[in-house]
Structures are given as C-alpha cells and as structure tokens.
Design a protein around this motif. Structure first.
Motif, mmCIF file in Angstrom:
data_model
loop_
_atom_site.group_PDB
_atom_site.id
_atom_site.type_symbol
_atom_site.label_atom_id
_atom_site.label_comp_id
_atom_site.label_asym_id
_atom_site.label_seq_id
_atom_site.Cartn_x
_atom_site.Cartn_y
_atom_site.Cartn_z
ATOM 1 N N GLN A 75 18.412 11.456 31.119
ATOM 2 C CA GLN A 75 19.712 11.996 31.508
ATOM 3 C C GLN A 75 20.612 10.893 32.071
ATOM 4 O O GLN A 75 21.816 10.850 31.785
ATOM 5 N N GLU A 76 20.025 10.019 32.861
ATOM 6 C CA GLU A 76 20.797 8.929 33.462
ATOM 7 C C GLU A 76 21.340 7.972 32.409
ATOM 8 O O GLU A 76 22.424 7.398 32.576
ATOM 9 N N ARG A 113 26.182 16.444 36.448
ATOM 10 C CA ARG A 113 25.072 16.962 37.245
ATOM 11 C C ARG A 113 23.761 16.755 36.480
ATOM 12 O O ARG A 113 23.596 17.250 35.361
ATOM 13 N N GLY A 119 19.516 17.009 36.178
ATOM 14 C CA GLY A 119 18.432 17.874 36.608
ATOM 15 C C GLY A 119 17.405 17.102 37.404
ATOM 16 O O GLY A 119 17.367 15.869 37.405
ATOM 17 N N GLN A 120 16.545 17.829 38.090
ATOM 18 C CA GLN A 120 15.477 17.207 38.854
ATOM 19 C C GLN A 120 14.380 16.743 37.917
ATOM 20 O O GLN A 120 14.177 17.295 36.837
ATOM 21 N N GLN A 121 13.672 15.704 38.330
ATOM 22 C CA GLN A 121 12.559 15.210 37.538
ATOM 23 C C GLN A 121 11.407 16.189 37.633
ATOM 24 O O GLN A 121 10.916 16.488 38.713
ATOM 25 N N GLY A 122 11.005 16.717 36.509
ATOM 26 C CA GLY A 122 9.870 17.619 36.477
ATOM 27 C C GLY A 122 8.729 17.000 35.690
ATOM 28 O O GLY A 122 8.733 15.826 35.356
ATOM 29 N N SER A 164 13.105 13.526 30.659
ATOM 30 C CA SER A 164 13.051 12.951 31.990
ATOM 31 C C SER A 164 14.443 12.739 32.578
ATOM 32 O O SER A 164 15.440 12.690 31.856
ATOM 33 N N ARG A 165 14.489 12.599 33.885
ATOM 34 C CA ARG A 165 15.755 12.296 34.546
ATOM 35 C C ARG A 165 16.295 10.947 34.077
ATOM 36 O O ARG A 165 17.497 10.745 33.969
ATOM 37 N N SER A 166 15.380 10.031 33.767
ATOM 38 C CA SER A 166 15.795 8.731 33.260
ATOM 39 C C SER A 166 16.602 8.877 31.978
ATOM 40 O O SER A 166 17.600 8.180 31.774
ATOM 41 N N ILE A 222 17.851 18.566 29.738
ATOM 42 C CA ILE A 222 17.093 19.284 30.771
ATOM 43 C C ILE A 222 16.286 20.405 30.146
ATOM 44 O O ILE A 222 15.102 20.597 30.452
#
Length: 341
Positions: free
Chosen positions: A112-113, A141, A143-146, A108-110, A103
């Motif tokens: 993190q996933e 947890r 983070g949001q995709q920014g 990207s959120r991808s 984060i």
C-alpha cells in the motif's frame, strides 16, 4: 464561451485550446485568473496522470537504484484505470480505491505504501508545474498490517522443478534456492570460494550480521546441480558459467518467471516471486520438524526466540542432520505456514 449542451457550460480557452469547463461564470473566471497569474499553466493544466508519469520517468527515474526502478515499474500498472484522467482532476478519492483493493486482497502495508509513494511523486511533479496545489497522497488511508498470505511451492511444484532441472539450468538454480533458503542476491553473488563440494556446504550470505558468511549444507538432492555449476564456472562467482542473467532484476523477469510459467507453477493467482523459494524452505522446514534454531541459522536470522542466538551454537553436522529433513523421503508431508523475510 458557453456551451449549454454541457453540464459545465462555461468554457475557458487560451489561443484556441480548451483549458476546462465550469458550472458557473464565477468558477470559470477564478480559473482564468489563476491561469493568467501563472502563464505556463496554460501549457500544463490538461496533462494527464500518464503524461505526468512520463515527465517523472524521464527526469527522476534514471536517478533511482535498479531496485527502486523495479519497485515503481511493478506498482505503476496499478494506476491503469485512472492514468488517462487529467492530473488536476485526480484527488485522494480517485486513488483511495487502489489502496482499498490491496487491503481487500490481503496485501501488505508495504504494498500500500508503494502505491502512495508513486502517487506522491507524481503529485510533486504536478505541483512543480502548477497543475495542483497540494500533495493529495498525504491524505490516503492505509490499512493495518495483518497476516499476509505467502505463496509457497507445493510438494508437486518441487517435483516439477527437480524433474525439469535435468534439462534446465534455471530450474537447477530454483532447486538450489528451495533447498538452501538463500535470498536471490545472496545466491547470484555467491563467490566460487564460498562453495565447498568436498564437505558439501555453502558459506555466504548478506543483509544482517547473522546472515553474513553463514554455513548452509548442500543436501544430496541438489549436490549434482551445485557440482554442475562449479565445474561450469568461468570466473569468481559460483554461477559465472550460467548462460542466463546474473543481474537479479533480469534473472527474475527473463529466467525465473518464464520457467515457472512454463511449468504451470506461476499463474495469475500465484505470484511466486523468488522470495517464495525462501518462504518454502522455512515453511517446509518448520512443518517437517527442523528445529527453530537451525532454521534461524540457515536463513540468516539472529534467532527464533530471543535467547537461542546467544546460547546455542550449531555446528555443520547439526545443520546437515536437521536440513536433511527436507529431502525427498519427506516430500509427502503437508506444508504449513510461517513468516520469513
């Protein structure tokens, strides 16, 4: 057995092998009862995350697609700092910092996933072996995709590639990526019949309806490279005469990355994966004034706004005229930033 020199002095062992140390007799007894209730636990309780990963790699990894294997191969090094810890001692709090670091880097959120998915798979193996009793990955947890910073080729990078292409077939291919916006698999799988060197255009593509069989002009800068591979072809594919790797994974690792590293374009701070070529085409095209509808059609997207894909038809000459803005006469202009997939 007790060892007063340790902060957790109560030791549980079986057949001379230490299974764990505990702060109180009660905690040690509870653990011993658990081991006795599950006999095979004595053989698995001290497995590290790395050992659990080895079990997963042998059992489940071969069933994945090449793309899936590559994804997990790329993610596993993220666990380097904790992989030697016993799996039973790894919890959400142990892995969360790996997510937090991504984060902070703006990943990207991808991405993190993927870390969460890797940990979840290992937790599932550990649960099967009775090492842990829950999947701690579910509590991570994300983070949001920014806005994601994409690595793109600079004008100097492009010059280096074009200069190197005189003696490197891989650089010839990279140059074709940069001037067409093709995805990696799209170009590697391009049929020879999809290349027209009389009128200089490609017809090919994949992934979406808008991306299939699209027209992409072959600009003068890369025409010698395209003709070279057409004349060198040995089969049905445009690149069938290429002496390197046509498997996407192997091309990326054995040809593409080493070439960029040799040229000094790829460094530890610039990842420059093959999709960076596509981002570069979009970014340069947008900054150099190629209209959005042309970029959408070249890149295989339905549209840049909701109506253009329905009401605007771009013929080959329109595409060629707009894409010519990428030619060397424009290479002194600044590169902007745009998002593309």
């Amino acid at each position: 057995m007790t060892d007063r020199r340790r902060s957790n002095p109560y030791r549980v062992e079986k057949n001379g092998t230490a299974l764990g140390y505990f702060p109180s007799m009660e905690a040690a007894q509870q653990f011993l009862d658990k081991v006795n209730a599950k006999p095979r636990l004595a053989d698995t309780i001290n497995l590290t995350m790395d050992q659990i990963h080895d079990i997963w790699k042998e059992r489940d990894y071969p069933q994945l697609s090449p793309k899936g294997q590559e994804t997990y191969d790329t993610i596993w090094p993220k666990f380097e700092g904790i992989k030697s810890i016993k799996m039973r001692d790894i919890t959400t709090q142990t892995v969360q910092p790996l997510i937090d670091e991504e984060i902070q880097k703006g990943r990207s959120r991808s991405q993190q996933e993927k870390i969460r998915s890797m940990y979840s798979l290992l937790c599932q193996i550990a649960m099967e072996l009775d090492v842990i009793d829950r999947n701690y990955a579910t509590f991570l947890r994300l983070g949001q995709q920014g806005a994601v910073q994409r690595d793109v080729f600079t004008e100097d990078d492009i010059r280096l590639v074009l200069e190197d292409a005189a003696g490197s077939d891989t650089s010839k291919i990279i140059a074709i990526f940069l001037y067409t916006g093709f995805r990696l698999n799209e170009l590697l799988a391009m049929p020879l019949t999809g290349v027209n060197i009389e009128e200089w255009f490609f017809r090919g593509g994949e992934k979406t309806e808008a991306g299939k069989n699209r027209l992409v002009p072959i600009l003068p800068t890369i025409q010698p490279f395209v003709q070279y591979f057409v004349e060198k072809s040995k089969g049905d594919l445009f690149l069938s005469g290429y002496g390197g790797n046509l498997d996407a994974r192997n091309f990326r690792r054995r040809d593409y990355y080493p070439t960029l590293e040799r040229l000094g374009i790829r460094t530890k701070d610039r990842r420059m994966n093959p999709h960076s070529c596509r981002y570069t085409t979009a970014t340069r095209g947008h900054s150099m004034g190629i209209d959005d509808d042309t970029l959408a059609k070249i890149l295989g997207h339905a549209d840049f706004d909701m109506t253009s894909g329905t009401y605007i038809q771009a013929d080959l000459e329109t595409l060629r005229r707009e894409m010519s803005k990428l030619e060397p006469k424009n290479m002194g202009e600044n590169v902007g930033e745009t998002e593309i997939t």
